[in-house]
Scaffold this motif. Structure first.
Motif, PDB file in Angstrom:
ATOM      1  N   SER A  54       0.829  -1.205   0.000  1.00  0.00           N
ATOM      2  CA  SER A  54       0.000   0.000   0.000  1.00  0.00           C
ATOM      3  C   SER A  54       0.860   1.251   0.000  1.00  0.00           C
ATOM      4  N   GLY A  55       2.172   1.048  -0.140  1.00  0.00           N
ATOM      5  CA  GLY A  55       3.082   2.187  -0.193  1.00  0.00           C
ATOM      6  C   GLY A  55       3.535   2.688   1.160  1.00  0.00           C
ATOM      7  N   ARG A  56       3.276   1.907   2.217  1.00  0.00           N
ATOM      8  CA  ARG A  56       3.698   2.287   3.560  1.00  0.00           C
ATOM      9  C   ARG A  56       4.955   1.511   3.941  1.00  0.00           C
ATOM     10  N   HIS A  57       5.707   2.050   4.880  1.00  0.00           N
ATOM     11  CA  HIS A  57       6.916   1.384   5.349  1.00  0.00           C
ATOM     12  C   HIS A  57       6.571   0.487   6.535  1.00  0.00           C
ATOM     13  N   TRP A  58       6.984  -0.768   6.468  1.00  0.00           N
ATOM     14  CA  TRP A  58       6.808  -1.633   7.627  1.00  0.00           C
ATOM     15  C   TRP A  58       7.835  -1.222   8.673  1.00  0.00           C
ATOM     16  N   PRO A  59       7.419  -0.966   9.918  1.00  0.00           N
ATOM     17  CA  PRO A  59       8.359  -0.459  10.935  1.00  0.00           C
ATOM     18  C   PRO A  59       9.485  -1.446  11.245  1.00  0.00           C
ATOM     19  N   MET A  60      10.701  -0.944  11.273  1.00  0.00           N
ATOM     20  CA  MET A  60      11.851  -1.755  11.650  1.00  0.00           C
ATOM     21  C   MET A  60      11.926  -1.768  13.174  1.00  0.00           C
ATOM     22  N   ALA A  61      11.027  -2.517  13.777  1.00  0.00           N
ATOM     23  CA  ALA A  61      10.882  -2.564  15.234  1.00  0.00           C
ATOM     24  C   ALA A  61      10.252  -3.895  15.608  1.00  0.00           C
TER      25      ALA A  61
END
Length: 294
Positions: A152-159
């Motif tokens: 969807s064009g969002r960044h998956w959090p690196m957390a």
């Protein structure tokens, strides 16, 4: 350091360095529940911490913040100091006056019950955990939600992302999580809120119902009408459902809005088009072009 497990608590692994008068927090993440994986992780993380002149702690707590508080309390007692500061991580203040991580709560429903979906994005090893769903569907749920967010064009959090699904039904009622795919949209949005990618104040009185495709499309779950009725019974004033099925849902006193994708849902709820902030134009064009039923 290790504490005894408490009902409803999670074991956290905390890594950092004791400087004598403060604790430099490096990392925090939930410990694996599988004994073998836990032992391997503790051994590997312990070696890394030792090599960097740090320490590893395990403690049971309800949240990551409480876990860090417990480590600080133990360090404070050992040092004999009234004040023991916290440093490191994301420049969190020593007084811990705010949450150590982003958090979000969203309402959702399946054909059998209404649920609360709470998410948090913790600093630590990137991972995605979902509690409250049957093991048989948790893996596929994670795959759909992660892929849906990314596509969807969002960044998956690196957390370390943790989501907990909790029934909103009266205590003692036997609740089934059948049809859990209806919670996908709520899970994805709660993760994005916890990660700080969309505003946290736009989800009050809103329920989200829909299965996510790998491309981020919102699909119709089984027995959508029953799910919408359950969300309405729990006080939802606005309910987002798949656009293809919005004409099949008509609940008195509740605004039902159709969205075709996760992107559309996020755009709708995070800007001036929020359905709980109607404008004059909205009075004539509900949802500004989105299928809706009042």
């Amino acid at each position: 350091m290790s504490t005894e497990p408490t009902t409803g608590h999670t074991e956290f692994i905390v890594a950092g360095q004791d400087t004598g008068s403060s604790f430099n927090l490096w990392d925090i993440y939930p410990a694996p529940t599988d004994p073998t994986r836990r032992a391997i992780m503790l051994e590997e993380a312990g070696i890394d911490a030792f090599d960097a002149f740090g320490e590893l702690f395990t403690t049971y707590a309800a949240t990551a913040q409480e876990a860090v508080h417990e480590v600080l309390r133990e360090r404070r007692e050992r040092a004999g100091l009234d004040h023991y500061a916290l440093s490191g991580g994301r420049e969190w203040g020593p007084a811990l006056t705010s949450e150590l991580y982003g958090g979000a709560g969203v309402a959702a429903a399946t054909k059998d019950a209404a649920f609360g979906v709470a998410a948090s994005a913790l600093p630590g090893v990137p991972s995605f955990h979902v509690r409250g769903l049957p093991d048989r569907c948790a893996a596929s749920t994670r795959d759909r939600v992660r892929a849906g967010v990314i596509n969807s064009g969002r960044h998956w959090p690196m957390a370390c992302v943790r989501v907990e699904v909790t029934p909103l039904e009266p205590a003692g009622k036997d609740v089934s999580v059948a049809g859990a795919s209806a919670l996908d949209l709520a899970l994805a949005c709660s993760v994005l809120v916890a990660a700080g990618q969309i505003p946290c104040g736009c989800w009050s009185d809103v329920a989200l119902i829909g299965e996510l495709g790998l491309d981020g499309a919102v699909r119709t779950p089984r027995r959508l009408v029953e799910a919408v009725q359950g969300a309405a019974a729990q006080g939802a004033r606005v309910i987002l459902v798949p656009a293809d099925a919005v004409d099949d849902v008509d609940i008195a006193g509740v605004r039902v809005i159709g969205v075709a994708s996760l992107h559309e849902a996020v755009e709708l709820l995070s800007d001036e088009r929020h359905p709980l902030r109607p404008t004059v134009a909205d009075a004539h064009h509900p949802g500004r072009g989105l299928p809706a039923r009042d």
